[in-house]
Design a protein around this motif. Structure first.
Motif, PDB file in Angstrom:
ATOM      1  N   SER A   7      87.343  27.106  80.064  1.00 47.99           N
ATOM      2  CA  SER A   7      86.271  27.667  80.880  1.00 47.99           C
ATOM      3  C   SER A   7      86.182  27.002  82.249  1.00 47.99           C
ATOM      4  N   THR A   8      86.400  25.715  82.329  1.00 45.67           N
ATOM      5  CA  THR A   8      86.342  25.037  83.625  1.00 45.67           C
ATOM      6  C   THR A   8      87.444  25.528  84.547  1.00 45.67           C
ATOM      7  N   ASN A   9      88.652  25.695  84.011  1.00 47.75           N
ATOM      8  CA  ASN A   9      89.773  26.150  84.828  1.00 47.75           C
ATOM      9  C   ASN A   9      89.544  27.560  85.362  1.00 47.75           C
ATOM     10  N   VAL A  10      89.037  28.467  84.513  1.00 49.59           N
ATOM     11  CA  VAL A  10      88.821  29.833  85.002  1.00 49.59           C
ATOM     12  C   VAL A  10      87.677  29.860  86.010  1.00 49.59           C
ATOM     13  N   MET A  11      86.711  28.957  85.862  1.00 52.18           N
ATOM     14  CA  MET A  11      85.623  28.915  86.837  1.00 52.18           C
ATOM     15  C   MET A  11      86.133  28.442  88.191  1.00 52.18           C
ATOM     16  N   LEU A  12      87.040  27.488  88.186  1.00 46.49           N
ATOM     17  CA  LEU A  12      87.640  27.039  89.441  1.00 46.49           C
ATOM     18  C   LEU A  12      88.356  28.195  90.136  1.00 46.49           C
ATOM     19  N   GLU A  13      89.049  29.012  89.366  1.00 43.73           N
ATOM     20  CA  GLU A  13      89.727  30.171  89.933  1.00 43.73           C
ATOM     21  C   GLU A  13      88.711  31.171  90.483  1.00 43.73           C
ATOM     22  N   ALA A  14      87.692  31.462  89.692  1.00 43.96           N
ATOM     23  CA  ALA A  14      86.697  32.449  90.095  1.00 43.96           C
ATOM     24  C   ALA A  14      85.979  32.029  91.376  1.00 43.96           C
ATOM     25  N   CYS A  15      85.741  30.750  91.541  1.00 41.52           N
ATOM     26  CA  CYS A  15      85.054  30.263  92.733  1.00 41.52           C
ATOM     27  C   CYS A  15      85.753  30.697  94.013  1.00 41.52           C
ATOM     28  N   ASP A  16      87.077  30.804  93.958  1.00 38.57           N
ATOM     29  CA  ASP A  16      87.858  31.140  95.142  1.00 38.57           C
ATOM     30  C   ASP A  16      88.299  32.595  95.178  1.00 38.57           C
ATOM     31  N   GLN A  17      87.756  33.428  94.244  1.00 38.98           N
ATOM     32  CA  GLN A  17      88.320  34.773  94.151  1.00 38.98           C
ATOM     33  C   GLN A  17      87.295  35.902  94.077  1.00 38.98           C
ATOM     34  N   VAL A  18      86.020  35.614  93.752  1.00 41.90           N
ATOM     35  CA  VAL A  18      85.090  36.716  93.484  1.00 41.90           C
ATOM     36  C   VAL A  18      83.750  36.543  94.182  1.00 41.90           C
ATOM     37  N   PHE A  19      83.101  37.686  94.362  1.00 40.67           N
ATOM     38  CA  PHE A  19      81.768  37.775  94.960  1.00 40.67           C
ATOM     39  C   PHE A  19      80.713  37.231  94.020  1.00 40.67           C
ATOM     40  N   MET A  20      80.748  37.668  92.767  1.00 40.54           N
ATOM     41  CA  MET A  20      79.833  37.214  91.735  1.00 40.54           C
ATOM     42  C   MET A  20      80.506  37.358  90.380  1.00 40.54           C
ATOM     43  N   LEU A  21      80.027  36.622  89.407  1.00 36.89           N
ATOM     44  CA  LEU A  21      80.419  36.821  88.013  1.00 36.89           C
ATOM     45  C   LEU A  21      79.460  37.825  87.393  1.00 36.89           C
ATOM     46  N   VAL A  22      80.000  38.780  86.617  1.00 35.69           N
ATOM     47  CA  VAL A  22      79.180  39.855  86.068  1.00 35.69           C
ATOM     48  C   VAL A  22      79.592  40.166  84.630  1.00 35.69           C
ATOM     49  N   GLY A  23      78.678  40.042  83.687  1.00 34.22           N
ATOM     50  CA  GLY A  23      78.919  40.461  82.308  1.00 34.22           C
ATOM     51  C   GLY A  23      79.850  39.568  81.522  1.00 34.22           C
ATOM     52  N   GLN A  24      80.139  38.376  82.015  1.00 34.18           N
ATOM     53  CA  GLN A  24      81.056  37.472  81.315  1.00 34.18           C
ATOM     54  C   GLN A  24      80.351  36.731  80.189  1.00 34.18           C
ATOM     55  N   GLY A  25      81.153  36.192  79.266  1.00 34.07           N
ATOM     56  CA  GLY A  25      80.620  35.365  78.197  1.00 34.07           C
ATOM     57  C   GLY A  25      81.658  34.381  77.730  1.00 34.07           C
ATOM     58  N   PHE A  26      81.411  33.101  77.949  1.00 38.57           N
ATOM     59  CA  PHE A  26      82.338  32.040  77.556  1.00 38.57           C
ATOM     60  C   PHE A  26      81.639  31.112  76.565  1.00 38.57           C
ATOM     61  N   ALA A  27      82.288  30.851  75.446  1.00 41.39           N
ATOM     62  CA  ALA A  27      81.671  30.045  74.396  1.00 41.39           C
ATOM     63  C   ALA A  27      81.271  28.663  74.888  1.00 41.39           C
ATOM     64  N   LEU A  28      82.121  28.045  75.679  1.00 37.82           N
ATOM     65  CA  LEU A  28      81.820  26.717  76.219  1.00 37.82           C
ATOM     66  C   LEU A  28      81.407  26.863  77.683  1.00 37.82           C
ATOM     67  N   ASP A  29      80.443  27.727  77.933  1.00 30.31           N
ATOM     68  CA  ASP A  29      80.006  27.968  79.311  1.00 30.31           C
ATOM     69  C   ASP A  29      79.429  26.720  79.957  1.00 30.31           C
ATOM     70  N   GLY A  30      78.835  25.852  79.159  1.00 32.55           N
ATOM     71  CA  GLY A  30      78.251  24.638  79.710  1.00 32.55           C
ATOM     72  C   GLY A  30      79.269  23.724  80.359  1.00 32.55           C
ATOM     73  N   ALA A  31      80.504  23.736  79.857  1.00 36.03           N
ATOM     74  CA  ALA A  31      81.541  22.882  80.415  1.00 36.03           C
ATOM     75  C   ALA A  31      81.916  23.301  81.833  1.00 36.03           C
ATOM     76  N   ALA A  32      81.694  24.571  82.168  1.00 36.99           N
ATOM     77  CA  ALA A  32      82.063  25.082  83.485  1.00 36.99           C
ATOM     78  C   ALA A  32      80.894  25.171  84.448  1.00 36.99           C
TER      79      ALA A  32
END
Length: 470
Positions: free
Chosen positions: A133-158
């Motif tokens: 989850s942390t790695n995909v969040m790092l990617e998303a930070c540089d690629q998207v306007f907003m996160l929408v409708g996602q669900g990650f089991a370990l969301d707290g880690a990111a």
């Protein structure tokens, strides 16, 4: 990774369904009433070109409107959002893929109408595989306007990463308290740590007044299941429940080889109602089998994550006929009388996807985001969308679920209770199918010292300060 660890992580995802939602809008809101009201079915009539009873937030730009680049992944032609799940987790391939399938179907639906004010919606998919989850969040930070409708089991880690890059989010579900109360975050069906829905407790207490005074809890030895049980112990007494001393039990998160000792202790305690926190399959199903063999038949109480097709299919012996679960969304079995639920099912299945309760949650999240984005018109910025979200204090996802308040991050005041008859889920309470019981008392404050609340480090505005230094 060993088998027990894999099962434990999968269970955490299942517990993401412990969300404060219930079907039914149009309820009478009377804070001074001593008796609950019953609301009509959510979204009885469909909007002509919308979703359920929600006017579509999608369409072309207005006449004469000139679209320009806005920055933050918004161009004159498109807006790029991120969504995702844990489908690549080896311990459970395809985990929560219906969430992403719902978002993908909605992106197509929206773009067919012209996008968001003429801008095509582009979706970037992220597979957290539970542990990434942390790695995909790092990617998303540089690629998207907003996160929408996602669900990650370990969301707290990111979460620290997301807050650090100031990426707004409209999640499909949340697990960690810091995420549920995160800055720049709005949920279609809020699941805050400091407030919890207890309508089921009141409704079952009215139906079984003597039995709820001899209650016990059984929960998996894992943070998510433990927190669920702690909230029940903390708040259900408000509805007249009494929990037996020294009768609570924990079981290994991966399940137990022998459930008979757990059953025997409950019998010895005299427990007549058992709240079970964990997963339906295989844990509760095996527990029910052991209870039947011991001729022990209490009232079993669970939450919405037990609304699982495999659980119903396994009930060929009727052992689960006394399992009662809180339901937040209009059950799929009632889709024929609920436009939004039927539209969700048709849309996802028509695109080759699978439906699930989490998929319906992701659907509501996308519609919430799209509604706020649409209100911004040509000037689509993060600041504008967040401002619009902060003003949405009444939301049903077009009738998918009960009225919620995303702006205030509070659970709804309505509940439905389901049970099973053989291999089918049926509505138990209220008696009239498609209705939900509503009352302000159905939302309870959780003791601030409980771990789930303390973890969030809430500020006076109930927003987490864990990663802002506030």
């Amino acid at each position: 990774m060993n088998t027990t660890r894999r099962r434990g992580l999968s269970l955490l995802v299942a517990l993401g369904l412990l969300l404060a939602a219930c079907g039914g809008a149009d309820r009478t809101d009377d804070a001074g009433s001593a008796s609950p009201s019953t609301s009509a079915d959510a979204g009885e009539a469909a909007s002509a070109d919308g979703f359920g009873d929600l006017t579509s937030p999608c369409g072309p730009a207005g006449d004469g409107v000139e679209l320009t680049d806005q920055g933050d992944f918004v161009t004159a032609e498109s807006v790029t959002i991120g969504y995702g799940d844990d489908a690549g987790y080896q311990g459970s391939p395809g985990l929560n893929k219906p969430m992403s399938e719902a978002v993908e179907a909605l992106i197509d639906w929206c773009n067919e109408q012209g996008g968001i004010n003429g801008r095509t919606v582009v979706g970037n998919y992220y597979d957290a595989k539970i542990l990434d989850s942390t790695n995909v969040m790092l990617e998303a930070c540089d690629q998207v306007f907003m996160l929408v409708g996602q669900g990650f089991a370990l969301d707290g880690a990111a979460e620290q990463t997301r807050v650090g890059c100031e990426l707004p989010s409209v999640p499909g579900y949340t697990v960690s308290a810091t995420v549920a109360h995160g800055p720049l975050t709005y949920s279609a069906v809020p699941n805050p740590a400091d407030l919890t829905p207890i309508g089921q407790a009141y409704m079952l207490a009215e139906e079984f007044p003597e039995q709820v005074t001899r209650a016990a809890v059984v929960y998996g030895d894992y943070a998510a299941t433990r927190e669920s049980a702690e909230k029940v112990l903390d708040t259900y007494p408000e509805a007249g429940w009494e929990f037996l001393t020294d009768c609570a039990q924990t079981y290994p998160i991966g399940g137990s080889i022998q459930w008979a000792p757990y059953v025997q202790k409950l019998k010895d305690c005299g427990a007549e109602v058992v709240y079970f926190s964990g997963s339906a399959m295989p844990n509760l199903n095996n527990f029910l089998d052991a209870a039947a063999q011991a001729d022990y038949a209490p009232i079993w109480v669970t939450d919405a994550n037990f609304y699982e097709e495999a659980f119903a299919a396994a009930n060929v012996n009727g052992n689960a006929d006394q399992v009662y679960m809180r339901m937040a969304f209009v059950p799929f079995e009632q889709a024929g009388s609920n436009a939004a639920t039927q539209q969700y099912i048709d849309m996802v299945e028509g695109s080759g996807g699978q439906t699930s309760l989490l998929g319906a949650q992701a659907t509501s999240a996308f519609l919430l985001w799209a509604t706020a984005a649409d209100a911004c018109g040509a000037d689509l910025t993060r600041e504008c969308v967040l401002s619009e979200l902060a003003g949405i204090d009444s939301w049903t996802g077009g009738g998918l679920h009960a009225e919620t308040d995303p702006a205030a991050n509070t659970p709804p005041e309505c509940d439905m209770v389901l049970t099973m008859e053989g291999t089918s889920f049926v509505q138990f309470l209220p008696e009239e199918e498609g209705t939900f019981e509503c009352d302000p008392s159905f939302v309870a404050e959780v003791t601030p010292t409980l771990a789930a609340v303390a973890e969030a480090q809430l500020g006076p505005d109930r927003i987490s300060t864990a990663y802002t230094g506030g």
